[in-house]
Enzyme design. Structure first.
Site, PDB file in Angstrom:
ATOM      1  N   GLY A  71      -4.692  -3.139   5.827  1.00  0.00           N
ATOM      2  CA  GLY A  71      -3.880  -1.995   6.256  1.00  0.00           C
ATOM      3  C   GLY A  71      -3.850  -0.922   5.183  1.00  0.00           C
ATOM      4  O   GLY A  71      -2.818  -0.291   4.952  1.00  0.00           O
ATOM      5  N   ALA A  72      -5.016  -0.696   4.550  1.00  0.00           N
ATOM      6  CA  ALA A  72      -5.078   0.256   3.432  1.00  0.00           C
ATOM      7  C   ALA A  72      -5.380   1.677   3.883  1.00  0.00           C
ATOM      8  O   ALA A  72      -5.555   2.555   3.048  1.00  0.00           O
ATOM      9  CB  ALA A  72      -6.129  -0.215   2.421  1.00  0.00           C
ATOM     10  N   SER A  73      -5.424   1.918   5.189  1.00  0.00           N
ATOM     11  CA  SER A  73      -5.783   3.271   5.640  1.00  0.00           C
ATOM     12  C   SER A  73      -4.587   4.204   5.729  1.00  0.00           C
ATOM     13  O   SER A  73      -4.760   5.409   5.900  1.00  0.00           O
ATOM     14  CB  SER A  73      -6.492   3.204   7.002  1.00  0.00           C
ATOM     15  OG  SER A  73      -5.596   2.754   7.989  1.00  0.00           O
ATOM     16  N   LYS A  96       7.874 -11.302  12.000  1.00  0.00           N
ATOM     17  CA  LYS A  96       8.142 -11.138  10.572  1.00  0.00           C
ATOM     18  C   LYS A  96       8.952 -12.337  10.047  1.00  0.00           C
ATOM     19  O   LYS A  96       8.754 -12.769   8.914  1.00  0.00           O
ATOM     20  CB  LYS A  96       8.886  -9.821  10.312  1.00  0.00           C
ATOM     21  CG  LYS A  96       8.048  -8.562  10.574  1.00  0.00           C
ATOM     22  CD  LYS A  96       6.846  -8.458   9.650  1.00  0.00           C
ATOM     23  CE  LYS A  96       6.203  -7.081   9.681  1.00  0.00           C
ATOM     24  NZ  LYS A  96       4.983  -7.007   8.854  1.00  0.00           N
ATOM     25  N   ASN A 155      -0.813  -6.787   4.395  1.00  0.00           N
ATOM     26  CA  ASN A 155       0.074  -5.662   4.710  1.00  0.00           C
ATOM     27  C   ASN A 155      -0.117  -5.124   6.136  1.00  0.00           C
ATOM     28  O   ASN A 155       0.815  -4.600   6.732  1.00  0.00           O
ATOM     29  CB  ASN A 155      -0.199  -4.554   3.669  1.00  0.00           C
ATOM     30  CG  ASN A 155       0.389  -3.221   4.067  1.00  0.00           C
ATOM     31  OD1 ASN A 155       1.595  -2.999   3.970  1.00  0.00           O
ATOM     32  ND2 ASN A 155      -0.475  -2.313   4.540  1.00  0.00           N
ATOM     33  N   VAL A 167      -8.349  -7.076  11.536  1.00  0.00           N
ATOM     34  CA  VAL A 167      -7.911  -8.373  10.994  1.00  0.00           C
ATOM     35  C   VAL A 167      -7.612  -9.406  12.088  1.00  0.00           C
ATOM     36  O   VAL A 167      -7.494 -10.593  11.788  1.00  0.00           O
ATOM     37  CB  VAL A 167      -6.684  -8.227  10.057  1.00  0.00           C
ATOM     38  CG1 VAL A 167      -7.037  -7.470   8.791  1.00  0.00           C
ATOM     39  CG2 VAL A 167      -5.492  -7.610  10.771  1.00  0.00           C
ATOM     40  N   TYR A 186       8.701  -8.061  17.191  1.00  0.00           N
ATOM     41  CA  TYR A 186       8.245  -7.656  15.846  1.00  0.00           C
ATOM     42  C   TYR A 186       9.046  -8.426  14.784  1.00  0.00           C
ATOM     43  O   TYR A 186       8.485  -9.020  13.863  1.00  0.00           O
ATOM     44  CB  TYR A 186       8.431  -6.144  15.703  1.00  0.00           C
ATOM     45  CG  TYR A 186       8.139  -5.557  14.332  1.00  0.00           C
ATOM     46  CD1 TYR A 186       6.847  -5.194  13.960  1.00  0.00           C
ATOM     47  CD2 TYR A 186       9.178  -5.338  13.411  1.00  0.00           C
ATOM     48  CE1 TYR A 186       6.587  -4.633  12.708  1.00  0.00           C
ATOM     49  CE2 TYR A 186       8.931  -4.785  12.167  1.00  0.00           C
ATOM     50  CZ  TYR A 186       7.636  -4.432  11.821  1.00  0.00           C
ATOM     51  OH  TYR A 186       7.383  -3.868  10.583  1.00  0.00           O
ATOM     52  N   SER A 234       9.637  -7.494   6.694  1.00  0.00           N
ATOM     53  CA  SER A 234      10.521  -6.376   7.063  1.00  0.00           C
ATOM     54  C   SER A 234      11.960  -6.880   7.110  1.00  0.00           C
ATOM     55  O   SER A 234      12.195  -8.071   7.347  1.00  0.00           O
ATOM     56  CB  SER A 234      10.130  -5.874   8.462  1.00  0.00           C
ATOM     57  OG  SER A 234      11.156  -5.065   8.996  1.00  0.00           O
TER      58      SER A 234
HETATM   59  N1  LIG Z   1       7.269   1.836   7.419  1.00  0.00           N
HETATM   60  C1  LIG Z   1       8.356   1.096   7.593  1.00  0.00           C
HETATM   61  O1  LIG Z   1       9.452   1.589   7.874  1.00  0.00           O
HETATM   62  C2  LIG Z   1       8.247  -0.412   7.434  1.00  0.00           C
HETATM   63  C3  LIG Z   1       9.433  -1.149   7.344  1.00  0.00           C
HETATM   64  C4  LIG Z   1       9.369  -2.530   7.195  1.00  0.00           C
HETATM   65  C5  LIG Z   1       8.149  -3.154   7.108  1.00  0.00           C
HETATM   66  N2  LIG Z   1       6.994  -2.414   7.202  1.00  0.00           N
HETATM   67  C6  LIG Z   1       5.708  -3.135   7.114  1.00  0.00           C
HETATM   68  O2  LIG Z   1       4.898  -2.510   6.128  1.00  0.00           O
HETATM   69  C7  LIG Z   1       3.529  -2.791   6.403  1.00  0.00           C
HETATM   70  C8  LIG Z   1       2.730  -1.504   6.344  1.00  0.00           C
HETATM   71  O3  LIG Z   1       3.144  -0.652   7.392  1.00  0.00           O
HETATM   72  P1  LIG Z   1       3.229   0.937   7.232  1.00  0.00           P
HETATM   73  O4  LIG Z   1       4.641   1.305   7.393  1.00  0.00           O
HETATM   74  O5  LIG Z   1       2.484   1.384   6.047  1.00  0.00           O
HETATM   75  O6  LIG Z   1       2.507   1.358   8.600  1.00  0.00           O
HETATM   76  P2  LIG Z   1       1.226   2.219   8.956  1.00  0.00           P
HETATM   77  O7  LIG Z   1       1.237   3.489   8.211  1.00  0.00           O
HETATM   78  O8  LIG Z   1       1.191   2.250  10.440  1.00  0.00           O
HETATM   79  O9  LIG Z   1       0.039   1.313   8.398  1.00  0.00           O
HETATM   80  C9  LIG Z   1      -0.355   0.132   9.050  1.00  0.00           C
HETATM   81  C10 LIG Z   1      -1.704  -0.248   8.517  1.00  0.00           C
HETATM   82  O10 LIG Z   1      -2.142  -1.448   9.198  1.00  0.00           O
HETATM   83  C11 LIG Z   1      -3.467  -1.242   9.630  1.00  0.00           C
HETATM   84  N3  LIG Z   1      -3.781  -2.061  10.793  1.00  0.00           N
HETATM   85  C12 LIG Z   1      -3.107  -2.138  11.967  1.00  0.00           C
HETATM   86  N4  LIG Z   1      -3.727  -2.975  12.799  1.00  0.00           N
HETATM   87  C13 LIG Z   1      -4.824  -3.431  12.144  1.00  0.00           C
HETATM   88  C14 LIG Z   1      -5.874  -4.307  12.501  1.00  0.00           C
HETATM   89  N5  LIG Z   1      -5.930  -4.912  13.713  1.00  0.00           N
HETATM   90  N6  LIG Z   1      -6.858  -4.558  11.601  1.00  0.00           N
HETATM   91  C15 LIG Z   1      -6.815  -3.950  10.383  1.00  0.00           C
HETATM   92  N7  LIG Z   1      -5.840  -3.131   9.980  1.00  0.00           N
HETATM   93  C16 LIG Z   1      -4.862  -2.856  10.871  1.00  0.00           C
HETATM   94  C17 LIG Z   1      -3.549   0.256   9.937  1.00  0.00           C
HETATM   95  O11 LIG Z   1      -4.897   0.692   9.862  1.00  0.00           O
HETATM   96  P3  LIG Z   1      -5.869   1.068  11.064  1.00  0.00           P
HETATM   97  O12 LIG Z   1      -5.047   1.621  12.169  1.00  0.00           O
HETATM   98  O13 LIG Z   1      -6.807   2.031  10.409  1.00  0.00           O
HETATM   99  O14 LIG Z   1      -6.552  -0.230  11.412  1.00  0.00           O
HETATM  100  C18 LIG Z   1      -2.752   0.817   8.767  1.00  0.00           C
HETATM  101  O15 LIG Z   1      -3.577   0.939   7.642  1.00  0.00           O
HETATM  102  C19 LIG Z   1       3.503  -3.468   7.774  1.00  0.00           C
HETATM  103  O16 LIG Z   1       3.403  -4.870   7.590  1.00  0.00           O
HETATM  104  C20 LIG Z   1       4.860  -3.129   8.365  1.00  0.00           C
HETATM  105  O17 LIG Z   1       5.282  -4.074   9.313  1.00  0.00           O
HETATM  106  C21 LIG Z   1       7.020  -1.054   7.355  1.00  0.00           C
END
Ligand SMILES: NC(=O)c1ccc[n+]([C@@H]2O[C@H](COP(=O)([O-])OP(=O)(O)OC[C@H]3O[C@@H](n4cnc5c(N)ncnc54)[C@H](OP(=O)(O)O)[C@@H]3O)[C@@H](O)[C@H]2O)c1
Length: 252
Positions: free
Chosen positions: A12-14, A159, A89, A63, A155, A141
């Protein structure tokens, strides 16, 4: 942070938290492996990593696909010869609850990405992590602790299962010198709401925190790097909450 030369896989590095963590690992001299599906976004993160230093490769992979997860491990070993850190991630959000009849549908659309992929990557990386006495950081989360009122029950359920798996893995791998930890963020400004099709913005989530703020991705990335580094050599099976006081506010 003693990460010089460490080989780190970040799924999830994008975008969001994973993108910032990959950039910070590169800044600290690590060899980062950037994993995600969106090539345009990966290219932009790759530019930032290049500017930050260290070295990195980009692996376009889903993934939830077993062949892709095997490729992630194989290509990392081919390029860098070892694995020191796995940051699980990548995740997606999907709405649906019991009353609207969409709970199982939302569970099905998330389970392979948010949970099964992590089990799979952990199992595939473990033989190499035991060689380097490496570690795993799983991104959970705050929804894993407190049942959300809205429509993200599945979700939170996944988690919560991830929190359980972290402890299971930490207990099993501790004797091999491999540490496994979880970070549980509250709201963080990333693309997650847009990617999940949410009908509200992060501003609304400020009110759910004690500190009246939403975190920036670099705050979570700093904690990921700390747990991945030798500074955290005594920490395993732990779950670090970084939520601007969401859980405390809920319990008041
Ligand atoms: N932001 C928040 O408020 C929050 C709060 C609590 C927990 N989190 C957790 O933090 C982590 C990162 O989330 P974020 O907030 O940074 O969200 P984000 O900006 O939507 O990033 C999610 C990342 O996961 C990748 N991804 C999704 N499906 C994938 C797949 N099938 N294969 C490979 N990569 C995949 C996406 O890349 P592609 O779409 O390019 O594949 C993207 O790089 C997650 O585990 C999320 O549950 C976030």
């Amino acid at each position: 942070m003693n990460l010089d030369g460490k080989v780190v896989i970040v799924t999830g590095a994008s975008s969001g938290i994973g993108a910032k963590a990959a950039e910070f690992f590169c800044r600290e001299g690590a060899k980062a492996v950037l994993v995600a599906r969106n090539e345009t976004k990966l290219k932009s993160v790759s530019e930032k990593c290049k500017a930050a230093g260290g070295s990195h490769i980009v692996i376009k992979a889903d993934v939830s696909n077993d062949e892709d997860t095997k490729n992630i491990i194989d290509n990392t070993l081919k390029e860098f010869g070892k694995i020191d850190v796995l940051v699980n991630n990548a995740a997606v959000g999907c709405y649906g609850n019991i009353l609207d009849g969409n709970f199982v549908k939302s569970y099905d659309s998330m389970v392979n990405i948010n949970l099964r992929a992590i089990l799979q990557l952990t199992c595939l990386a473990t033989p190499y992590l035991t060689k380097t006495k490496g570690n795993i950081v799983n991104i959970s989360s705050v929804t894993s602790f407190a049942s959300p009122k809205g429509t993200i029950g599945a979700y939170g359920l996944l988690k919560a299962a991830l929190n359980y798996f972290t402890k299971t893995a930490a207990a099993e791998l501790g004797s091999s010198g491999v540490r496994v930890n979880t970070i549980s963020p509250g709201p963080v400004y990333t693309d997650i709401l847009e990617n999940s099709g949410a009908r509200f913005s992060f501003d609304r989530l400020e009110a759910t925190t004690l500190l009246h703020r939403v975190s920036e991705p670099d705050e979570i990335a700093d904690l990921i790097l700390y747990l991945a580094s030798d500074k955290a050599r005594g920490i395993t099976g732990s779950n670090y909450v970084i939520d601007n006081g969401v859980l405390l506010k809920k319990s008041k």
